[in-house]
Motif scaffolding. Structure first.
Motif, short mmCIF file in Angstrom:
data_model
loop_
_atom_site.label_atom_id
_atom_site.label_comp_id
_atom_site.label_asym_id
_atom_site.label_seq_id
_atom_site.Cartn_x
_atom_site.Cartn_y
_atom_site.Cartn_z
N VAL A 1 0.76 -1.28 0.41
CA VAL A 1 0.16 -0.37 -0.32
C VAL A 1 0.96 1.22 -0.01
CG1 VAL A 1 -1.71 1.16 1.24
CG2 VAL A 1 -1.47 -0.99 1.16
N VAL A 2 0.61 1.90 -0.84
CA VAL A 2 1.24 3.50 -1.26
C VAL A 2 0.88 4.60 -1.19
CG1 VAL A 2 3.49 4.76 -2.80
CG2 VAL A 2 2.82 1.96 -3.32
N GLU B 1 -0.41 -10.27 3.49
CA GLU B 1 0.58 -9.40 4.07
C GLU B 1 1.00 -8.71 3.72
OE1 GLU B 1 4.17 -11.97 3.86
OE2 GLU B 1 3.49 -13.38 5.12
N VAL B 2 0.88 -7.81 4.79
CA VAL B 2 1.19 -6.23 4.07
C VAL B 2 2.11 -5.68 4.44
CG1 VAL B 2 -0.82 -4.00 4.09
CG2 VAL B 2 -1.97 -6.05 4.01
N LYS B 3 2.32 -3.94 3.26
CA LYS B 3 3.71 -3.47 3.78
C LYS B 3 3.07 -2.02 3.22
CE LYS B 3 8.10 -2.46 2.74
NZ LYS B 3 10.01 -3.12 2.21
N LEU B 4 3.29 -0.98 4.18
CA LEU B 4 2.73 0.59 4.04
C LEU B 4 4.21 0.92 3.17
CD1 LEU B 4 0.31 2.81 5.55
CD2 LEU B 4 2.25 3.64 4.87
N TYR B 5 3.98 1.87 2.14
CA TYR B 5 4.98 2.44 2.30
C TYR B 5 4.26 4.32 2.47
CZ TYR B 5 7.47 -1.23 -0.07
OH TYR B 5 8.55 -2.47 -0.57
N GLU C 1 7.91 1.27 5.45
CA GLU C 1 8.85 1.79 4.50
C GLU C 1 8.46 3.09 4.69
OE1 GLU C 1 11.92 1.34 1.27
OE2 GLU C 1 10.72 -0.28 1.94
N TYR C 2 9.94 4.18 4.88
CA TYR C 2 9.60 6.00 4.45
C TYR C 2 10.78 5.69 3.55
CZ TYR C 2 10.13 10.81 4.73
OH TYR C 2 10.09 11.60 5.17
N VAL C 3 10.07 6.66 2.05
CA VAL C 3 10.54 7.25 1.29
C VAL C 3 10.97 8.42 1.05
CG1 VAL C 3 11.59 6.52 -1.45
CG2 VAL C 3 9.74 4.49 -0.06
N THR C 4 12.04 9.43 0.57
CA THR C 4 12.33 10.71 1.15
C THR C 4 13.29 11.13 -0.08
OG1 THR C 4 11.84 12.93 1.71
CG2 THR C 4 13.01 11.36 3.03
N TYR C 5 13.15 12.52 -0.38
CA TYR C 5 13.82 13.16 -1.28
C TYR C 5 13.90 14.67 -0.90
CZ TYR C 5 9.74 12.48 -4.05
OH TYR C 5 8.47 12.48 -4.44
N ALA D 1 8.54 2.02 -7.75
CA ALA D 1 9.59 1.03 -8.19
C ALA D 1 10.13 0.41 -7.16
CB ALA D 1 10.30 2.02 -8.57
N LYS D 2 9.82 0.55 -5.82
CA LYS D 2 10.66 -0.31 -4.43
C LYS D 2 9.69 -1.32 -4.55
CE LYS D 2 13.37 4.43 -2.67
NZ LYS D 2 15.05 3.06 -3.17
N THR D 3 8.82 -1.05 -4.60
CA THR D 3 7.86 -2.83 -3.71
C THR D 3 7.88 -4.00 -4.75
OG1 THR D 3 5.96 -1.46 -5.96
CG2 THR D 3 5.47 -0.91 -4.06
N GLN D 4 7.98 -4.47 -4.13
CA GLN D 4 7.78 -6.51 -4.19
C GLN D 4 6.87 -6.87 -4.05
OE1 GLN D 4 11.40 -7.26 -2.54
NE2 GLN D 4 12.93 -5.90 -2.91
N GLY D 5 5.71 -6.28 -3.90
CA GLY D 5 4.44 -7.29 -3.72
C GLY D 5 4.11 -7.92 -5.16
N ASP D 6 3.04 -8.55 -4.55
CA ASP D 6 2.46 -9.11 -5.88
C ASP D 6 1.49 -8.54 -6.28
OD1 ASP D 6 3.02 -12.14 -5.34
OD2 ASP D 6 2.02 -11.92 -3.12
N LEU D 7 0.87 -7.75 -4.99
CA LEU D 7 -0.71 -6.20 -5.50
C LEU D 7 0.47 -4.63 -5.43
CD1 LEU D 7 -3.44 -8.32 -4.75
CD2 LEU D 7 -2.56 -9.03 -7.31
#
Length: 241
Positions: free
Chosen positions: A9-10, A40-44, A70-74, A89-95
């Motif tokens: 989930v982004v 299994e859920v990962k939040l970006y 996971e926190y992504v920033t610039y 681009a960093k995600t690896q999940g099926d969905l």
């Protein structure tokens, strides 16, 4: 034994309002509570170069309460399209499902999107906004949104949906590959994605009607932004020829 599904989930954010981290956690917990146990859920969280509103205390709060975060920033603000491409681009999940960090749509819409991706094996699921959504928009934003829908009918008649700007979309790895081919950094990245996905005969596309949840208020849209998005539209149309 049921196979584990990995869902990413982004959420993009930029200069978020006070209390945003508690709001995000509240709605995230509601969302995952109704997912099947084998998911299994990962939040970006991708921060589009915020200059205020995001602190280490906010991030630590989320890390402590979300098992996979996971926190992504610039440093420089680049636009929502750039932010989402960077995180996706960093995600690896099926969905992958993306929406704004304040979860502006009813949770039933997100659950339906997941079901269509997971159970019915669609490659891309697009949210389409109902008429009530447009009635709540500030004047300039409403005019631009309705005009864009009309322009899509005229210039992109074969596009799968003409309402492209819903902030709730989901896809599998095939859809992810298409999303990462977008170039627009500002708001019309959504439209560019729909144009590209509509051209792919190997993709299974689905749409759902989405409804704004209670309590959401919409920001104003300036003439400067509208001019920028019209240039983005021209860019997309030129690339599509």
């Amino acid at each position: 034994m049921n196979r584990t599904t990995k869902l990413d989930v982004v959420h993009p954010c930029y200069n978020p309002h006070e209390g945003w981290e508690k709001e995000l956690l509240h709605y995230y917990k509601i969302f995952v509570s109704q997912l099947p146990s084998q998911v299994e859920v990962k939040l970006y969280l991708v921060d589009d170069g915020s200059i205020r509103g995001v602190t280490e205390a906010h991030l630590q709060y989320l890390r402590e309460n979300i098992p996979a975060f996971e926190y992504v920033t610039y440093s420089q603000n680049r636009g929502k399209g750039f932010a989402l491409r960077t995180a996706i681009a960093k995600t690896q999940g099926d969905l992958i499902i993306y929406t704004d960090a304040d979860y502006p749509y009813r949770m039933e819409n997100a659950w339906e999107m997941f079901r269509l991706l997971n159970d019915e094996n669609y490659d891309v699921v697009l949210g389409v906004r109902d008429d009530h959504y447009y009635s709540q928009l500030p004047f300039l934003r409403k005019i631009f949104s309705l005009s864009l829908r009309t322009m899509n009918h005229v210039f992109f008649p074969s596009m799968f949906v003409k309402d492209t700007q819903s902030g709730l979309k989901g896809f599998n790895q095939k859809g992810k590959d298409v999303f990462l081919k977008t170039h627009i950094n500002s708001f019309l990245f959504d439209m560019e994605f729909v144009v590209l996905a509509s051209r792919r005969k190997d993709l299974r596309l689905a749409k759902i009607q989405v409804h704004v949840r209670d309590g959401i208020s919409f920001s104003q849209m300036s003439w400067k932004t509208i001019k920028q998005e019209l240039l983005s539209f021209q860019n997309i149309f030129s690339r599509s020829k």
